[in-house]
Design a protein around this motif. Structure first.
Motif, short mmCIF file in Angstrom:
data_model
loop_
_atom_site.label_atom_id
_atom_site.label_comp_id
_atom_site.label_asym_id
_atom_site.label_seq_id
_atom_site.Cartn_x
_atom_site.Cartn_y
_atom_site.Cartn_z
N LYS A 26 23.65 -23.56 55.75
CA LYS A 26 24.45 -24.83 56.55
C LYS A 26 24.19 -26.11 56.00
O LYS A 26 24.97 -26.98 55.44
N VAL A 27 23.09 -26.44 55.93
CA VAL A 27 22.46 -27.69 55.91
C VAL A 27 22.56 -28.26 54.33
O VAL A 27 22.72 -29.26 53.88
N ASN A 28 22.37 -27.34 53.23
CA ASN A 28 22.42 -27.40 52.00
C ASN A 28 23.76 -27.40 51.35
O ASN A 28 24.04 -27.50 50.37
N ASP A 29 24.97 -26.95 52.06
CA ASP A 29 26.28 -27.02 51.96
C ASP A 29 26.67 -28.42 51.26
O ASP A 29 26.21 -29.36 52.12
N LYS A 30 27.30 -28.62 50.21
CA LYS A 30 27.64 -29.59 49.64
C LYS A 30 28.48 -30.68 50.78
O LYS A 30 28.69 -31.75 50.67
N ASP A 31 29.26 -29.60 51.41
CA ASP A 31 30.26 -30.43 52.52
C ASP A 31 29.57 -30.76 53.72
O ASP A 31 30.18 -31.46 54.77
N PHE A 32 28.40 -30.37 54.06
CA PHE A 32 27.58 -30.45 55.33
C PHE A 32 28.00 -31.86 55.74
O PHE A 32 28.01 -32.28 57.02
N VAL A 33 27.41 -32.72 54.82
CA VAL A 33 27.53 -34.30 55.38
C VAL A 33 28.89 -34.78 56.04
O VAL A 33 28.86 -35.73 56.85
N HIS A 34 29.92 -34.19 55.85
CA HIS A 34 31.22 -34.10 56.35
C HIS A 34 31.67 -33.63 57.75
O HIS A 34 32.49 -33.68 58.29
N SER A 35 30.42 -32.74 58.21
CA SER A 35 30.81 -31.97 59.37
C SER A 35 30.25 -32.53 60.69
O SER A 35 29.67 -32.14 61.47
N THR A 36 30.70 -34.13 60.74
CA THR A 36 30.29 -34.81 61.75
C THR A 36 31.39 -34.17 62.86
O THR A 36 32.25 -33.54 62.53
N GLY A 37 30.91 -34.38 64.26
CA GLY A 37 31.71 -33.96 65.38
C GLY A 37 31.69 -32.62 65.72
O GLY A 37 32.42 -32.09 66.27
#
Length: 473
Positions: A26-37
Motif C-alpha cells: 500500500k505505502v509503496n504504491d505510486k498513487d499512495f500520496v494521493h490517498s488522503t482522506g
C-alpha cells in the motif's frame, strides 16, 4: 466430534504475508500520496503482531524510506499500551525520539527531531495539549503518520451511525476522534487503524458521515497459518439461567469453572478473567457480589490458603484495584503490576475480576478461561448482532503461554510453537496444549452465540486440530 480439523502441512505463507506485505504494498504504491482522506485499516488476529510490527517494521520503514517526521501511536486506555514493544527498538540509531507525553513530543519536533508519540485517545483528541499538537501537525509542513490501535472503538463517524455500528444508543456522542482524524487526513495519507475486528463503517457496510472514509487493506490469515501463534478453542458453555431466580445454578457453574482453573493438570499456569457489571448491576452480579462468591468457592473447595493473594480486581477505581485473598486481605496494585503477576508462572494470582476492562488489547499470556456475568445482546437497527466487542473480549484468551519467558520464547523459538514443540516429549507437548486450551462461559444471548461462532470460524483452531498436528501426527 472434532471441529474444523484441517490439513496444516500444506501452508506456505506466514503471518507477515497477511500483515506486513499488504502494508508495504500500500505505502509503496505510486498513487499512495494521493490517498488522503482515507484511514487504512490493518486487521489481524491477537498474537499476529500488529503492535510489534508497528514498532519494529512500519515506523522504521516510514522514517527511513518515506522521510516521515512525526509518528503518533494512540490507544483507547492505558492498560492496552505495551511500551516494551517500542523500548526494544533502538530508535536512537534511527534518529527518532520516543516519548509518552505531548509536550515533550512538541518540544522534540520543534528541535527538528523525528518523534514517536505514544499516547491515549483522551490525551490525543480531547486534551488542550492534544489540540495544540493537531495544529502543529496541520501547519508545520512536516510529514506525519498516525496509528490508531483498537480502531473499532472511538471511531464511529457520527451519532446518527452509532446504533448501527456499536449496537446501542449514545445521544451525547460527539465523534471527537473521527472528526479530528478527518481534518488531519487531509494533510497526510499515513493514517492507519489497527484492529482484529473492523466495524461496519470500516468494512463499508455503513457509510461514514464526513469527509474521511475507511479502507481495509488486508485480510485475516487462514487459521492454519496462525496455528503455532495462538491458543486453541476447547469448551463453550452458554447458560440461560435467570439471574434473579437461578443464582444457585449460576454460582455452581462459576464454582466449577474456578475449580477447573485451579486444578488444571498442566504445570503451566492458567488464569481466568471474570467480567462483571457496574456497581448495583441489575443482574446482582456486581464486583462486590462476585468477589464474595469467588472467595466462598475457593474456601469451600479448599483450593488455596486463606491468605494467598489469588484474586485481582481491575476497575477504573485505583483505590480498589489490586489483589485480594480468600480472607479478604488486600494489596493495592496498578494494572501493569496485576498483569505482571498474572503472567508470572510462579505467582499464585489466578483470577482477575474486571469492570469495564479486559475488552481489548490487554496482554495476559496465561489467560485461558472467560466467565461473563454480563448478559449483553447488542444489535443494530435491523436486529443483527453487533459482535466486534464480544470478539475482542474473547481475543484476550488467544495469546500463547508456553511457560517460558516471552523473550526466551521469541529469541530461541521465534515465537513459534512448532519450533518449541520439536524439543518436547509427547507428555510435555500435551501439557503445553492443555495450558493453551480456551474455555468460555457466557450468558445465552444472540450476540455471544454469533461472536463465538465467528471466533471459532476465523480466529482460533480447535484443541483437537492442535493435538492432531503436534502429538498425533
Amino acid at each position: 466430534m472434532m471441529e474444523n480439523v484441517v490439513n496444516i502441512n500444506e501452508h506456505k505463507k506466514d503471518a507477515n504475508d497477511y500483515l506486513i506485505a499488504p502494508f508495504m504494498n500500500k505505502v509503496n504504491d505510486k498513487d499512495f500520496v494521493h490517498s488522503t482522506g482515507v484511514m487504512k485499516i490493518l486487521t489481524g488476529v491477537t498474537g499476529q503482531g500488529k503492535t510489534y510490527s508497528t514498532a519494529k517494521v512500519f515506523i522504521p520503514f516510514l522514517a527511513n524510506e518515506k522521510n516521515v517526521d512525526i509518528f503518533v501511536v494512540s490507544v483507547p486506555t492505558t492498560e492496552i499500551l505495551d511500551k516494551d514493544d517500542f523500548k526494544k527498538i533502538n530508535f536512537k540509531v534511527l534518529g527518532v525520539s520516543v516519548v509518552d507525553n505531548i509536550k515533550e513530543a512538541l518540544h522534540d519536533a520543534e528541535l527538528g527531531m523525528k518523534v514517536v508519540l505514544l499516547t491515549t485517545h483522551q490525551a490525543f483528541v480531547v486534551s488542550e495539549k492534544g489540540k495544540e499538537f493537531h495544529d502543529y501537525l496541520k501547519n508545520s509542513g512536516k510529514t506525519f503518520a498516525i496509528f490508531i490501535d483498537e480502531a473499532h472503538t472511538w471511531l464511529v463517524s457520527d451519532v446518527k451511525n452509532y446504533k448501527d455500528v456499536n449496537g446501542s444508543s449514545n445521544p451525547t456522542y460527539e465523534a471527537t476522534m473521527f472528526k479530528n482524524l478527518d481534518k488531519l487526513s487531509f494533510h497526510s495519507p499515513y493514517i492507519f487503524g489497527l484492529t482484529a475486528t473492523p466495524n461496519a463503517e470500516q468494512f463499508g457496510n455503513v457509510k461514514t458521515i464526513g469527509n474521511m472514509t475507511f479502507e481495509v487493506i488486508n485480510t485475516l490469515p487462514p487459521k492454519k497459518v496462525m496455528l503455532s501463534k495462538t491458543a486453541y478453542f476447547g469448551k463453550e458453555t452458554f447458560y440461560d439461567y435467570n439471574f434473579s431466580t437461578d443464582k444457585f445454578a449460576i454460582n455452581l457453574l462459576y464454582e466449577n469453572a474456578i475449580t477447573e482453573t485451579f486444578l488444571a493438570s498442566s504445570k503451566i499456569k492458567k488464569t481466568m478473567m471474570v467480567s462483571v457489571g457496574n456497581y448495583n448491576a441489575s443482574t446482582g452480579y456486581d464486583k462486590s457480589y462476585v468477589m464474595q462468591i469467588t472467595q466462598n468457592a475457593l474456601y469451600a473447595q479448599s483450593l488455596v490458603g486463606e491468605d494467598e493473594m489469588v484474586i485481582a480486581l481491575m476497575t477504573g477505581e485505583k483505590k480498589e484495584t489490586g489483589v485480594y485473598s480468600v480472607n479478604g486481605s488486600f494489596q493495592k496494585l496498578d494494572e501493569d503490576e496485576i498483569k505482571k503477576k498474572l503472567n508470572d508462572n510462579d505467582d499464585p494470582l489466578k483470577i482477575v475480576i474486571v469492570v469495564q476492562k479486559g475488552k481489548m488489547g490487554m496482554n495476559i499470556f496465561t489467560l485461558k478461561t472467560l466467565f461473563s456475568f454480563k448478559p449483553q445482546n447488542k444489535k443494530d437497527s435491523s436486529g443483527s448482532a453487533i459482535t466486534e466487542f464480544a470478539i475482542q473480549t474473547l481475543g484476550r484468551l488467544v495469546r500463547l503461554n508456553t511457560g517460558l519467558e516471552k523473550d526466551e520464547f521469541a529469541n530461541k523459538y521465534e515465537y513459534d510453537l512448532s519450533n518449541y514443540m520439536k524439543t518436547l516429549s509427547d507428555e510435555e507437548k500435551n501439557e503445553v496444549l492443555d495450558a493453551n486450551t480456551i474455555n468460555i462461559y457466557l450468558p445465552n444471548t444472540d450476540m455471544y452465540k454469533e461472536a463465538v461462532s465467528i471466533f471459532k470460524d476465523k480466529y482460533v483452531s480447535s484443541i483437537q486440530t492442535a493435538k492432531l498436528f503436534y502429538v498425533d501426527n
